[in-house]
Write an enzyme that holds these catalytic residues in place. Structure first.
Site, mmCIF file in Angstrom:
data_model
loop_
_atom_site.group_PDB
_atom_site.id
_atom_site.type_symbol
_atom_site.label_atom_id
_atom_site.label_comp_id
_atom_site.label_asym_id
_atom_site.label_seq_id
_atom_site.Cartn_x
_atom_site.Cartn_y
_atom_site.Cartn_z
ATOM 1 N N VAL A 11 0.833 -1.207 0.000
ATOM 2 C CA VAL A 11 0.000 0.000 0.000
ATOM 3 C C VAL A 11 0.875 1.267 0.000
ATOM 4 O O VAL A 11 0.632 2.203 -0.768
ATOM 5 C CB VAL A 11 -0.989 0.000 1.189
ATOM 6 C CG1 VAL A 11 -1.853 1.257 1.175
ATOM 7 C CG2 VAL A 11 -1.876 -1.240 1.143
ATOM 8 N N GLU A 185 -3.358 -10.560 3.896
ATOM 9 C CA GLU A 185 -2.571 -9.988 4.999
ATOM 10 C C GLU A 185 -1.238 -10.733 5.089
ATOM 11 O O GLU A 185 -1.112 -11.852 4.580
ATOM 12 C CB GLU A 185 -3.333 -10.147 6.312
ATOM 13 C CG GLU A 185 -4.649 -9.404 6.358
ATOM 14 C CD GLU A 185 -4.476 -7.911 6.130
ATOM 15 O OE1 GLU A 185 -3.798 -7.255 6.925
ATOM 16 O OE2 GLU A 185 -5.008 -7.411 5.130
ATOM 17 N N LYS A 200 -12.951 -4.685 10.213
ATOM 18 C CA LYS A 200 -13.654 -3.738 9.334
ATOM 19 C C LYS A 200 -15.090 -3.502 9.793
ATOM 20 O O LYS A 200 -15.568 -2.367 9.747
ATOM 21 C CB LYS A 200 -13.594 -4.235 7.891
ATOM 22 C CG LYS A 200 -12.164 -4.178 7.336
ATOM 23 C CD LYS A 200 -12.041 -4.956 6.045
ATOM 24 C CE LYS A 200 -10.637 -4.869 5.469
ATOM 25 N NZ LYS A 200 -10.424 -5.835 4.391
HETATM 26 N N1 HSE Z 1 -6.358 -8.689 3.298
HETATM 27 C C1 HSE Z 1 -7.334 -7.692 3.041
HETATM 28 C C2 HSE Z 1 -8.393 -8.250 2.110
HETATM 29 C C3 HSE Z 1 -6.682 -6.490 2.430
HETATM 30 O O1 HSE Z 1 -8.138 -9.295 1.504
HETATM 31 O O2 HSE Z 1 -9.470 -7.692 1.993
HETATM 32 C C4 HSE Z 1 -7.549 -5.291 2.341
HETATM 33 O O3 HSE Z 1 -7.957 -4.842 3.596
#
Ligand code: HSE
Length: 412
Positions: A11, A185, A200
């Site tokens: 990112v 991740e 999230k």
């Molecule tokens: N590992 C997360 C996903 C990255 O696959 O959505 C984005 O937050």
């Protein structure tokens, strides 16, 4: 005005790339005469990288440079990200973060610090990658009382499920491909066990309902136990299985929140969301249902959201945006077992005819499902709606079946 990036991974490097690629329009939209990347903090070296000369190893270089007004945190993890972000806010620098773990864990504290220091702490990229979602919730939907949120919040698991369902790819191969594409991740357990989606939904629920939702109170199940047999039964039922993060307003002091695989009917807007795409459905009391859809992971989509926050911070220099939430009290998130749901159950039964009779007497209106090539001793059914605790208690009384799989059915 100068910017620094902390963390030059997928990112962070995407942020540098977008800042360079769209430099002219970004500066114009920021209302600043100039926006320039001054430092990149990372422990690694990047020989041959276009930004090689900006790489530094000491965080204090950024902290002590008053010309750096906006710091981008794309390091991931809580420590030392929390300490670095706190120090930047205290030093009067606005911070933009893509780090959902940090926001889900310490969001309230960091928003408070930003408030106290008249700077901004923004994190649009922490949910839904490139999808605009936090700013639309806090601004465009501000007229609504939000009743419910439900979303496909993890690109990696949605990518894996799509590959398994549509291409019959193995779980391991699909995960490897997601990692190669930079979606997963560092430790993909956070993706496949639902932990990332949990962070999230915590952020979304905190923003929608106004109080910090802590991950430890959110019931979370991943996708590792989903079998192709379940996929087939649900296909015959007319739906798909997705990993869904959801939260519901119950009162000013109570909400529900959970992350679980869930059955979604084919007519739902969430059912057609495939590959790395995410979608977030918000149910407001004036707008009804609204769905946000786009790339939920990946270098440039996520960088797009980060850079938009950088522009917003630049535009609001010296002014604190009204954005955030309060802390919450104990027992804010209710026990998921107290929420109403319908269930899909797949089970083994030695005597199927007898088992079906027993199921119908325990679950009035149970509907039996079919799939091709099912073994003789397998059956699957759906229940009507009741509290999950009640449904599970009734299921436990059925000694003539051995449940193999239980998945909640949603009405989104
Ligand atoms: N590992 C997360 C996903 C990255 O696959 O959505 C984005 O937050």
């Amino acid at each position: 005005m100068y910017i620094a990036i902390m963390g030059y991974g997928v990112v962070g490097s995407g942020v540098a790339e977008v800042l360079a690629k769209n430099h002219e329009s970004i500066v114009k939209r920021s209302s600043q005469p100039e926006l320039e990347l001054k430092y990149i903090l990372d422990l690694r070296d990047f020989p041959g990288d276009v930004n090689e000369k900006l790489v530094i190893k000491d965080f204090n270089t950024i902290l002590n440079d008053d010309s750096v007004k906006i710091v981008v945190e794309t390091m991931g993890g809580v420590h030392p990200a929390f300490e670095f972000v706190s120090s930047c806010l205290k030093a009067g620098k606005s911070v933009v973060s893509s780090n959902k773990e940090l926001v889900a864990t310490n969001g309230y504290e960091l928003l408070k610090l930003a408030q106290e220091n008249n700077v901004n702490f923004l994190f649009e990229a922490s949910v839904g990658g490139g999808i605009p979602i936090l700013r639309p919730i806090s601004q465009c939907l501000a007229a609504n009382k939000i009743d419910e949120i439900a979303g496909i919040l993890n690109g990696t698991t949605n990518f894996i499920l799509t590959k398994m369902i549509n291409d019959k790819m193995s779980f391991a191969d699909a995960l490897k491909l997601a990692q190669e594409n930079g979606y997963a991740e560092k430790d993909p357990t956070a993706d496949i066990e639902g932990i990332d989606a949990c962070r999230k939904i915590c952020i979304l629920a905190s923003l929608c309902f106004g109080k910090h939702v802590y991950a430890k109170y959110v019931y979370t199940e991943g996708i590792t136990k989903i079998a192709l047999e379940d996929v087939e039964y649900i296909r015959s039922w007319g739906g798909v299985i997705k990993l869904i993060g959801r939260a519901k307003w119950l009162s000013d002091t109570k909400i529900s929140a959970m992350v679980t695989p869930a059955v979604i009917a084919n007519g739902s807007q969430l059912a057609g969301v495939n590959d790395v795409f995410n979608a977030i459905l918000i149910r407001g009391n004036a707008i009804g249902d609204v769905v946000f859809y786009g790339r939920g992971a990946g270098k440039l989509p996520t960088a797009s959201a980060v850079v938009a926050d950088v522009i917003d911070c630049a535009k609001h220099t010296g002014r604190k945006k009204i954005f955030g939430w309060e802390d919450s009290c104990d027992n804010y998130v209710v026990d998921y077992l107290d929420m109403d749901t319908a269930l899909y159950v797949r089970a083994e039964a030695e005597n199927k005819a007898e088992a079906k009779k027993a199921i119908q007497s325990v679950f009035e209106g149970a509907k039996f499902l079919k799939r091709d090539n099912a073994p003789e001793n397998e059956l699957a059914f759906t229940t009507g709606v009741a509290s999950e605790r009640e449904l599970r208690t009734r299921l436990d009384t059925l000694h003539c079946i051995k449940p193999l799989s239980v998945i909640r059915i949603t009405d989104y």
